[in-house]
Design a protein around this motif. Sequence first.
Motif, short mmCIF file in Angstrom:
data_model
loop_
_atom_site.label_atom_id
_atom_site.label_comp_id
_atom_site.label_asym_id
_atom_site.label_seq_id
_atom_site.Cartn_x
_atom_site.Cartn_y
_atom_site.Cartn_z
N THR A 1 8.53 -0.85 9.70
CA THR A 1 9.12 -1.91 10.52
C THR A 1 10.49 -1.48 11.04
O THR A 1 11.06 -0.49 10.59
CB THR A 1 9.28 -3.19 9.68
OG1 THR A 1 10.20 -2.92 8.62
CG2 THR A 1 7.95 -3.66 9.10
N ARG B 1 1.65 0.28 4.41
CA ARG B 1 2.05 -0.75 5.37
C ARG B 1 2.77 -0.10 6.55
O ARG B 1 3.34 0.98 6.40
CB ARG B 1 2.93 -1.81 4.71
CG ARG B 1 4.25 -1.30 4.19
CD ARG B 1 5.05 -2.45 3.55
NE ARG B 1 6.28 -1.94 2.98
CZ ARG B 1 7.39 -1.69 3.68
NH1 ARG B 1 7.42 -1.92 4.97
NH2 ARG B 1 8.47 -1.23 3.08
N PRO B 2 2.75 -0.72 7.71
CA PRO B 2 3.42 -0.14 8.88
C PRO B 2 4.94 -0.09 8.69
O PRO B 2 5.51 -0.93 7.99
CB PRO B 2 3.05 -1.06 10.03
CG PRO B 2 2.26 -2.17 9.48
CD PRO B 2 2.05 -1.94 8.03
N GLN C 1 -6.47 -2.69 8.02
CA GLN C 1 -5.34 -3.05 8.87
C GLN C 1 -5.14 -1.99 9.94
O GLN C 1 -5.56 -0.84 9.78
CB GLN C 1 -4.06 -3.14 8.03
CG GLN C 1 -3.95 -4.38 7.18
CD GLN C 1 -2.55 -4.45 6.54
OE1 GLN C 1 -1.78 -3.52 6.62
NE2 GLN C 1 -2.27 -5.56 5.92
N SER C 2 -4.47 -2.39 10.98
CA SER C 2 -4.14 -1.47 12.07
C SER C 2 -2.82 -1.89 12.69
O SER C 2 -2.32 -2.98 12.45
CB SER C 2 -5.25 -1.47 13.12
OG SER C 2 -5.33 -2.73 13.73
N GLU C 3 -2.26 -0.98 13.50
CA GLU C 3 -1.02 -1.29 14.20
C GLU C 3 -1.08 -0.70 15.60
O GLU C 3 -1.67 0.36 15.81
CB GLU C 3 0.20 -0.76 13.43
CG GLU C 3 0.30 0.75 13.38
CD GLU C 3 1.56 1.25 12.71
OE1 GLU C 3 2.55 0.51 12.67
OE2 GLU C 3 1.55 2.39 12.24
N GLU D 1 -4.38 1.80 19.42
CA GLU D 1 -4.48 1.15 18.11
C GLU D 1 -4.72 2.20 17.02
O GLU D 1 -5.59 3.05 17.15
CB GLU D 1 -5.63 0.15 18.14
CG GLU D 1 -5.66 -0.81 16.99
CD GLU D 1 -4.56 -1.86 17.06
OE1 GLU D 1 -4.28 -2.46 16.03
OE2 GLU D 1 -4.00 -2.08 18.15
N PRO E 1 -5.59 2.39 3.39
CA PRO E 1 -5.44 1.26 2.46
C PRO E 1 -4.24 1.45 1.53
O PRO E 1 -4.02 2.53 0.98
CB PRO E 1 -6.75 1.29 1.66
CG PRO E 1 -7.72 1.98 2.55
CD PRO E 1 -6.93 2.98 3.32
N MET F 1 -5.42 2.96 12.91
CA MET F 1 -5.87 2.40 11.63
C MET F 1 -4.94 2.87 10.52
O MET F 1 -4.46 4.01 10.54
CB MET F 1 -7.30 2.86 11.31
CG MET F 1 -8.33 2.43 12.34
SD MET F 1 -8.54 0.65 12.44
CE MET F 1 -9.27 0.33 10.86
N LEU F 2 -4.68 2.00 9.55
CA LEU F 2 -3.81 2.33 8.43
C LEU F 2 -4.63 2.66 7.19
O LEU F 2 -5.69 2.09 6.97
CB LEU F 2 -2.86 1.17 8.12
CG LEU F 2 -1.85 0.82 9.22
CD1 LEU F 2 -1.06 -0.42 8.83
CD2 LEU F 2 -0.91 1.98 9.45
#
Length: 64
Positions: free
Chosen positions: A20, A17-18, A1-3, A9, A14, A11-12
């Motif tokens: 919010t 979570r981003p 995943q990435s945000e 950009e 594993p 990378m996250l």
Amino acid sequence: QSEPTPQGEQMLVPGVRPVTTRDRLGLLIDAPMRPRAAQKPLDVGLFDEAARNQLDRFQRGVLP
């Protein structure tokens, strides 16, 4: 995943979570309340440190 971020950009890791907007608002709601303006010290009555510091009355030569 990435945000997407302002730097590009990202990378996250594993399992992470981003963050919010809901998470950020929840932290602000749970934070202790702070005054909007700087508070003045309570220097009256029992809390008046200057009035309680009257050692000059007990020094030699002051009392008749």
